[in-house]
Motif scaffolding. Structure first.
Motif, mmCIF file in Angstrom:
data_model
loop_
_atom_site.group_PDB
_atom_site.id
_atom_site.type_symbol
_atom_site.label_atom_id
_atom_site.label_comp_id
_atom_site.label_asym_id
_atom_site.label_seq_id
_atom_site.Cartn_x
_atom_site.Cartn_y
_atom_site.Cartn_z
ATOM 1 N N ALA A 147 -0.195 -0.487 -7.028
ATOM 2 C CA ALA A 147 -1.118 0.446 -6.371
ATOM 3 C C ALA A 147 -0.537 1.838 -6.206
ATOM 4 O O ALA A 147 -1.222 2.844 -6.407
ATOM 5 C CB ALA A 147 -1.539 -0.125 -5.017
ATOM 6 N N LYS A 148 0.744 1.933 -5.833
ATOM 7 C CA LYS A 148 1.360 3.225 -5.526
ATOM 8 C C LYS A 148 2.579 3.534 -6.386
ATOM 9 O O LYS A 148 3.357 4.432 -6.069
ATOM 10 C CB LYS A 148 1.763 3.254 -4.045
ATOM 11 N N ASP A 173 0.819 -1.215 0.000
ATOM 12 C CA ASP A 173 0.000 0.000 0.000
ATOM 13 C C ASP A 173 0.852 1.264 0.000
ATOM 14 O O ASP A 173 0.388 2.343 0.383
ATOM 15 C CB ASP A 173 -0.971 -0.001 1.183
#
Length: 317
Positions: free
Chosen positions: A53-54, A22
């Motif tokens: 995701a990041k 995350d």
């Protein structure tokens, strides 16, 4: 029914995304900016970013022949947010050259994905009075202690190649280690060192300009970028095949689901036609595959170079 299928599909995506870190994924490099490893890592990061995701960042941590970067990756939180870009030296030769590293590559890391391979070529300074591999070997024998070879660091492929020749032919030539291939190439062009076994992508512009001369490639087949340059076997020295490689590894305690999700993300990047085209232009053969293949390759490289280092009495200088 269609709505249920859509919900299930979205649920699967959510599970997959939940298994990704995350926060931005950091690829730790054991080399300075500008070299082949740095270029490969940044191209891979850019292409993989949309699948994570990041996103992805590249963090250069040169020093101690890769051990500084490896130690940092070994201490990282095992959540998949810190990865290490393996190369020949740190993930092949170093375990035998530095037995007291403070970590064990085979126990403390897991393979994530194989990224690519590059071929190596033996080059010489423009004024060296030798045009073929046999002439270079004869020159070294005729002038013991007078001919030098550069490397990008102890344990790198361009260090172990000449050391293999030292052991096989009883050569007395001088090792001059540098911090990276860039400074070594600069001194080769200037005539301050005589021989340099570099990877094709790094040295190719200088070969094309005539600043340095090629002698032979250290692979089973000729390099597509250098079709006129013979292999070591064709030049009369069989059994000298050293191809540099790159692969991503992660701390061993990263959950299997996270490893699988990261493998899928970087696998999509390596399958991207634009990335594959760019890699090929650079002289890098793109790979890919499973986490197990990456682990098996790293373990095989450690075993292979342990034997070479032992047989030739190579030591960290």
């Amino acid at each position: 029914m269609l709505r249920l299928a859509a919900l299930l599909f979205c649920g699967l995506i959510s599970v997959a995304q939940a298994q990704l870190p995350d926060r931005p994924v950091r690829i730790v490099l054991p080399s300075p900016p500008g070299g082949t490893a740095d270029i490969v890592a940044r191209l891979l990061a850019e292409t993989a970013a949309p699948h994570l995701a990041k996103g992805v960042v590249v963090d250069n941590k040169p020093g101690a022949n890769g051990n500084i970067a490896l130690a940092e990756a070994a201490r990282a939180a095992p959540d998949g947010s810190t990865l290490f870009l393996c190369a020949f030296g740190p993930c092949g030769a170093n375990p035998s050259l530095y037995p007291q590293q403070g970590f064990d590559l085979r126990k403390d890391f897991a393979g994530l994905i194989l990224v690519g391979t590059v071929q190596n070529v033996m080059t010489v300074r423009p004024g060296l009075p030798a045009a073929t591999l046999q002439e270079v070997l004869a020159l070294v024998k005729a002038r013991p202690g007078a001919v030098s070879f550069a490397s990008s660091g102890v344990g790198a492929s361009n260090h172990l190649g000449p050391e293999m020749l030292r052991g096989r032919f009883g050569l007395d030539w001088v090792h001059v280690p540098y911090r990276g291939s860039g400074p070594a190439t600069t001194d080769l062009i200037a005539g301050n060192v005589d021989v340099f076994f570099d990877n094709v992508p790094s040295i190719l512009p200088h070969l094309r300009s005539g600043a340095v001369r090629p002698i032979a490639v250290l692979s089973a087949q000729r390099a597509p970028e250098l079709p006129e340059v013979p292999t070591f076997a064709e030049a009369g020295v069989p059994g000298v095949v050293i191809e540099s490689w790159f692969g991503l590894i992660a701390p061993a305690q990263v959950p299997a689901g996270t490893l699988a999700s990261l493998n899928a993300a970087f696998g999509k990047a390596l399958a991207n036609p634009a990335l594959r085209r760019r890699f090929t232009e650079l002289g890098v053969a793109p790979l890919g595959g499973s986490t197990q293949q990456a682990t098996d390759h790293m373990h095989a490289e450690i075993a292979r170079w342990a034997e070479v280092i032992r047989q030739n009495g190579i030591r960290a200088e």
